[in-house]
Write a protein that holds these residues in place. Structure first.
Motif, PDB file in Angstrom:
ATOM      1  N   PHE A  50       3.752   0.735   2.631  1.00  0.00           N
ATOM      2  CA  PHE A  50       3.486  -0.296   3.632  1.00  0.00           C
ATOM      3  C   PHE A  50       3.357  -1.657   2.965  1.00  0.00           C
ATOM      4  CE2 PHE A  50       2.675   2.317   7.327  1.00  0.00           C
ATOM      5  CZ  PHE A  50       2.242   3.523   6.798  1.00  0.00           C
ATOM      6  N   GLU A  88       4.720   7.271   1.745  1.00  0.00           N
ATOM      7  CA  GLU A  88       5.014   6.204   2.699  1.00  0.00           C
ATOM      8  C   GLU A  88       4.473   4.897   2.135  1.00  0.00           C
ATOM      9  OE1 GLU A  88       3.894   7.022   6.736  1.00  0.00           O
ATOM     10  OE2 GLU A  88       5.319   5.532   7.482  1.00  0.00           O
ATOM     11  N   TYR A 127       0.850  -1.176   0.000  1.00  0.00           N
ATOM     12  CA  TYR A 127       0.000   0.000   0.000  1.00  0.00           C
ATOM     13  C   TYR A 127       0.898   1.243   0.000  1.00  0.00           C
ATOM     14  CZ  TYR A 127      -4.191  -2.679   1.243  1.00  0.00           C
ATOM     15  OH  TYR A 127      -5.252  -3.551   1.243  1.00  0.00           O
ATOM     16  N   LEU A 171      -4.595   6.106   2.249  1.00  0.00           N
ATOM     17  CA  LEU A 171      -3.858   4.878   1.993  1.00  0.00           C
ATOM     18  C   LEU A 171      -4.519   4.169   0.806  1.00  0.00           C
ATOM     19  CD1 LEU A 171      -1.545   3.436   3.578  1.00  0.00           C
ATOM     20  CD2 LEU A 171      -3.295   2.106   4.703  1.00  0.00           C
ATOM     21  N   ASP A 197       5.618  -1.544   9.474  1.00  0.00           N
ATOM     22  CA  ASP A 197       5.688  -0.202  10.048  1.00  0.00           C
ATOM     23  C   ASP A 197       5.918   0.889   9.016  1.00  0.00           C
ATOM     24  OD1 ASP A 197       7.220  -1.191  13.208  1.00  0.00           O
ATOM     25  OD2 ASP A 197       5.115  -1.020  12.599  1.00  0.00           O
ATOM     26  N   GLN A 199       0.824   5.634   0.666  1.00  0.00           N
ATOM     27  CA  GLN A 199       0.111   6.818   1.132  1.00  0.00           C
ATOM     28  C   GLN A 199       0.889   8.049   0.713  1.00  0.00           C
ATOM     29  OE1 GLN A 199      -0.795   6.994   5.341  1.00  0.00           O
ATOM     30  NE2 GLN A 199      -2.546   8.305   4.914  1.00  0.00           N
TER      31      GLN A 199
END
Lengths: 115, 112
Positions: free
Chosen positions: B90, B88, B36, B44, B104, B38
């Motif tokens: 994930f 970011e 994923y 997200l 994280d 973001q």
């Protein structure tokens, strides 16, 4: 494009107070998820609904957290009383059905700050 | 216990550099794997996923990931990053038809 709606976007509260977050999933999505994301970590599943029924709440701190989805559409997550460690982003997601083949769509989240 | 490890917390690259973000998981059963992303100020969203078949999967915006079962890894790659890839990322294994477990995250900063 359909989106998951959440409100409020930001919430500041004092410890011991009650807070509530609302989520409206994408229309027609039977499965709804609440996640908590602490700063610097990934989302952690708190509760999963299939229609109005809870199918997984193993990580929900049930002494202070509650969640409901009474009519199988929108959902409310409540914390009472709030503690300093509850400060986090609370994310709601929905999918057409449960299971790995069904993509989860996430809302913008509610950022909670407990003072 | 089940766990997900993303090796890099913060990666800084210049535009056109190649990207590889590591993800390792520790599960013994059937696993399906997701990445994923973001972007700043956005929700997200799913970048790519692996269920079965070809272990090299392609996602949106030129990203790909390779599932190496023997190494319990699902690393994300992109040959040439752009400034707009700043986000970011994930990794999220989905174990035995159960629930997703998110790593994280890795923050990627691409310098123009």
């Amino acid at each position: 494009e359909a989106e998951v709606a959440q409100s409020p976007r930001y919430k500041i509260t004092e410890k011991s107070q009650a807070v509530a977050f609302w989520c409206d999933p994408i229309s027609g999505h039977a499965t709804l998820y609440w996640y908590r994301q602490i700063l610097g970590q990934g989302p952690e599943l708190l509760v999963q609904f299939q229609d109005e029924s809870v199918v997984d709440d193993s990580q929900l701190p049930k002494d202070r957290f509650s969640a409901e989805r009474l009519k199988g559409v929108d959902s409310t997550l409540k914390i009472q009383p709030a503690e300093l460690g509850d400060s986090a982003m609370y994310l709601c997601a929905s999918s057409f059905r449960a299971g790995v083949l069904n993509e989860q769509f996430f809302g913008p989240g509610t950022r909670l700050t407990v003072l | 216990a089940q766990s997900v490890s993303q090796h890099n917390h913060h990666v800084i690259l210049s535009e056109a550099a190649s990207l590889e973000l590591g993800c390792n998981y520790s599960y013994g059963g059937t696993v399906n794997l997701f990445w994923y992303v973001q972007y700043p100020g956005q929700h997200l969203q799913l970048l790519l996923k692996y269920f079965s078949g070809d272990p090299l999967v392609k996602g949106i915006k030129g990203f790909e990931a390779e599932f190496i079962k023997s190494k319990f890894s699902f690393n994300l790659r992109k040959p040439s990053v752009q400034w707009s890839d700043t986000a970011e990322y994930f990794c999220a294994p989905f174990v035995n038809a159960g629930k997703s477990t998110f790593g994280d995250g890795t923050t990627l900063t691409v310098k123009p």
